[in-house]
Design an enzyme around this catalytic site. Structure first.
Site, PDB file in Angstrom:
ATOM      1  N   LYS A 146     -63.254 -37.987 -57.489  1.00  0.00           N
ATOM      2  CA  LYS A 146     -62.972 -37.560 -56.119  1.00  0.00           C
ATOM      3  C   LYS A 146     -61.609 -38.055 -55.633  1.00  0.00           C
ATOM      4  CE  LYS A 146     -63.745 -35.449 -52.316  1.00  0.00           C
ATOM      5  NZ  LYS A 146     -63.581 -33.994 -52.317  1.00  0.00           N
ATOM      6  N   SER A 159     -38.697 -19.455 -61.047  1.00  0.00           N
ATOM      7  CA  SER A 159     -40.068 -19.943 -61.106  1.00  0.00           C
ATOM      8  C   SER A 159     -41.013 -19.000 -60.358  1.00  0.00           C
ATOM      9  CB  SER A 159     -40.130 -21.371 -60.554  1.00  0.00           C
ATOM     10  OG  SER A 159     -41.275 -22.030 -61.023  1.00  0.00           O
TER      11      SER A 159
END
Length: 304
Positions: free
Chosen positions: A173, A121
């Site tokens: 948010k 990865s």
């Protein structure tokens, strides 16, 4: 009791200092450094994280980038071997290290990656910048992809009788909040982020390995490969251990004979002790299981 503790601490510090001199960075014992005829070595171990990394179980970009910058400017080395033993980590941190590896190459030095147990990865993202990649036949590599994980603890909170009151400046948010279900719009936002970073990863591998983009995408479904499988697929150049990588780096750089090794950023026992202790007191670096840190910030996309 206090006296015994004090004596023990003094002994520990003295032992660490002795170990620092015995194990510190430098040339191979018995060989004098030759200007411009050395091979540098940098170790990238553990989870790749931004900043200082926090503990000896991770590699922070601050330390690794600093070592790479030093290697790029060091006239005593002609090549650099990056020993990677990492399952990946933060996408942005992996990208930052990758960019600095490219700068080492731009300085005229050859770069060879030596894969250890695992270089997957984010570890492979970094490796793809090298001139050559050397892996053990049983190395675990690949895992080309991006992942973001979120947990929902709403049911647990209900059982405990806990309620969360949220006051926010705008709709998104509190995106990724573990105390409520994720909306389809929020899922689309996160998927867009993952797709964007994934495409950046594909581009990096295609460029570094000189492969067609569609060819890379066929391999980039998150699966892992052994080093031998990766070589057959074009993700690795050679099979071999660390010393084979050193030999290849020396040959690429035109160094005759056995190269002198210069290791950057080698940690002493005292460094490891202090880094581990500091992590216990840096609560801002603690990541809670559901992907939100104590400051309320979202966990970064990971490559693992």
């Amino acid at each position: 009791m206090k006296r015994l503790i004090t004596i023990a601490l003094i002994v520990l510090v003295i032992a660490s200092v002795i170990a620092a001199f015995a194990l510190g960075p430098g040339s191979r014992e018995g060989l004098a450094p030759r200007e411009g005829n050395m091979v540098g070595v940098i170790n990238l171990e553990g989870v790749i994280a931004g900043g200082s990394g926090g503990t000896f179980l991770s590699s922070g970009t601050d330390h690794i980038v600093r070592q790479l910058h030093e290697a790029a400017q060091d006239p005593s080395i002609k090549a650099l071997v990056i020993r990677i033993n990492s399952p990946g980590g933060s996408a942005a941190a992996s990208q930052e290290i990758y960019e600095e590896v490219l700068k080492v190459k731009e300085s005229g030095k050859k770069v060879v990656v030596s894969m250890g147990d695992v270089a997957a990865s984010g570890g492979y993202w970094v490796a793809s910048a090298a001139d050559k990649i050397v892996a053990n036949p049983a190395t675990i590599t690949g895992s080309i992809g991006v992942i973001m994980e979120f947990q929902n603890v709403e049911g647990l909170y209900d059982k405990l009788g806990l309620k969360v009151n949220v006051i926010k400046s705008a709709e998104h948010k509190d995106i990724g909040s573990p105390t409520r279900p994720m909306t389809e719009e929020e899922r689309a936002i996160f998927q867009g982020m993952v797709d964007d970073i994934y495409n950046q990863f594909i581009d990096v591998v295609a460029k570094g390995r000189n492969m067609d983009r569609e060819q890379v995408k066929e391999l980039a479904d998150g699966r892992i490969f052994t080093g031998r499988q990766a070589k057959e697929l074009g993700l690795v150049d050679e099979l071999g251990n660390f010393y084979e990588a050193l030999k290849i780096a020396a040959e690429l750089a035109g160094i005759e004979g056995e190269p002198v090794i210069k290791e950057y950023g080698r940690k002493t026992p005292l460094d490891i002790l202090l880094s581990g202790a500091s992590a216990l007191f840096e609560s801002r670096n603690i990541i809670l299981p559901w992907g939100i840190d104590p400051a309320g910030l979202l966990r970064a996309p990971e490559m693992k």
